[in-house]
Design a protein around this motif. Structure first.
Motif, mmCIF file in Angstrom:
data_model
loop_
_atom_site.group_PDB
_atom_site.id
_atom_site.type_symbol
_atom_site.label_atom_id
_atom_site.label_comp_id
_atom_site.label_asym_id
_atom_site.label_seq_id
_atom_site.Cartn_x
_atom_site.Cartn_y
_atom_site.Cartn_z
ATOM 1 N N GLY A 103 0.805 -1.210 0.000
ATOM 2 C CA GLY A 103 0.000 0.000 0.000
ATOM 3 C C GLY A 103 0.840 1.263 0.000
ATOM 4 N N GLU A 104 1.916 1.258 0.760
ATOM 5 C CA GLU A 104 2.756 2.448 0.904
ATOM 6 C C GLU A 104 3.990 2.358 0.027
ATOM 7 O OE1 GLU A 104 3.920 3.117 4.914
ATOM 8 O OE2 GLU A 104 1.890 2.977 5.677
ATOM 9 N N GLN A 105 4.669 3.473 -0.061
ATOM 10 C CA GLN A 105 5.936 3.518 -0.780
ATOM 11 C C GLN A 105 7.011 2.894 0.105
ATOM 12 O OE1 GLN A 105 6.150 4.038 -3.719
ATOM 13 N NE2 GLN A 105 7.899 5.177 -4.369
ATOM 14 N N PRO A 106 7.636 1.784 -0.297
ATOM 15 C CA PRO A 106 8.657 1.167 0.554
ATOM 16 C C PRO A 106 9.963 1.952 0.528
ATOM 17 C CG PRO A 106 8.473 -0.032 -1.497
ATOM 18 C CD PRO A 106 7.412 1.024 -1.518
ATOM 19 N N GLY A 126 18.569 7.377 -10.614
ATOM 20 C CA GLY A 126 17.663 7.988 -11.590
ATOM 21 C C GLY A 126 16.548 7.037 -11.992
ATOM 22 N N GLU A 127 16.894 5.770 -12.199
ATOM 23 C CA GLU A 127 15.878 4.774 -12.546
ATOM 24 C C GLU A 127 14.902 4.556 -11.391
ATOM 25 O OE1 GLU A 127 15.099 3.389 -15.373
ATOM 26 O OE2 GLU A 127 16.773 4.356 -16.405
ATOM 27 N N LEU A 128 15.428 4.596 -10.165
ATOM 28 C CA LEU A 128 14.555 4.455 -8.996
ATOM 29 C C LEU A 128 13.573 5.626 -8.912
ATOM 30 C CD1 LEU A 128 17.147 3.225 -6.351
ATOM 31 C CD2 LEU A 128 15.167 1.951 -7.174
ATOM 32 N N GLY A 129 14.072 6.837 -9.145
ATOM 33 C CA GLY A 129 13.199 8.005 -9.129
ATOM 34 C C GLY A 129 12.176 7.962 -10.240
ATOM 35 N N GLY A 132 9.284 5.872 -9.434
ATOM 36 C CA GLY A 132 8.393 6.368 -8.394
ATOM 37 C C GLY A 132 8.862 6.123 -6.975
ATOM 38 N N PHE A 133 10.072 5.632 -6.821
ATOM 39 C CA PHE A 133 10.612 5.423 -5.473
ATOM 40 C C PHE A 133 11.245 6.735 -5.012
ATOM 41 C CE2 PHE A 133 10.609 1.162 -7.293
ATOM 42 C CZ PHE A 133 9.974 0.449 -6.299
ATOM 43 N N THR A 134 10.689 7.295 -3.958
ATOM 44 C CA THR A 134 11.168 8.592 -3.492
ATOM 45 C C THR A 134 11.981 8.504 -2.211
ATOM 46 O OG1 THR A 134 9.079 8.924 -2.328
ATOM 47 C CG2 THR A 134 9.258 9.832 -4.560
ATOM 48 N N SER A 135 11.865 7.415 -1.486
ATOM 49 C CA SER A 135 12.600 7.254 -0.234
ATOM 50 C C SER A 135 13.759 6.288 -0.470
ATOM 51 C CB SER A 135 11.670 6.731 0.857
ATOM 52 O OG SER A 135 12.359 6.580 2.064
#
Length: 147
Positions: A103-106, A126-129, A132-135
């Motif tokens: 449910g949440e951003q891991p 960059g690929e992580l961003g 959609g991974f922000t943390s």
């Protein structure tokens, strides 16, 4: 003299030899082994991921591990691993999309080998961003003593 005879007689009648003990009491051994097992389980810090990476040194504060975190490692050769699975070159975006996010951003934990080019680590970030991974936390070796 009468006392010496009676005391020697008492010793003579009470003189029984103990039989040799044929069993070994293993209870103390088991107790010690259980204590050692508990100590090793608590103190040994097993890496979350089995990918061998020589981390850069830093004096940064340690980040607590979370149960739903995703660990991404980049080894000395530049191969990217998600947890223990190697990702084929050019397949990182698809592999990131396939991750179960719940449910949440891991939290994403990025472990990069110290011999890597800074650009390689930034490509992965960059690929992580983009996925959609922000943390994202960067892992370092915290064994550096202050100057």
């Amino acid at each position: 003299m009468a006392m010496s005879m009676s005391s020697s007689r008492r010793r003579g009648t009470k003189r029984t030899r103990r039989a040799a003990m044929a069993e070994i009491n293993v209870t103390p051994l088991v107790d010690v082994m259980l204590v050692l097992l508990i100590i090793f389980m608590v103190t040994v810090t097993l890496p979350a991921v089995g990918v061998p990476v020589e981390l850069p040194e830093s004096r940064a504060a340690a980040v607590e591990e979370q149960p739903d975190q995703i660990t991404i490692s980049i080894d000395r050769a530049g191969v990217i691993y998600i947890e223990d699975e190697a990702v084929s070159q050019g397949r990182l975006p698809e592999a990131l999309e396939a991750l179960d996010r719940g449910g949440e951003q891991p939290l994403v934990v990025l472990r990069g080998d110290r011999s890597l080019d800074y650009g390689r680590v930034m490509q992965v970030m960059g690929e992580l961003g983009r996925a959609g991974f922000t943390s994202i936390s960067l892992v370092t070796d915290g064994s550096v003593s202050p100057p």
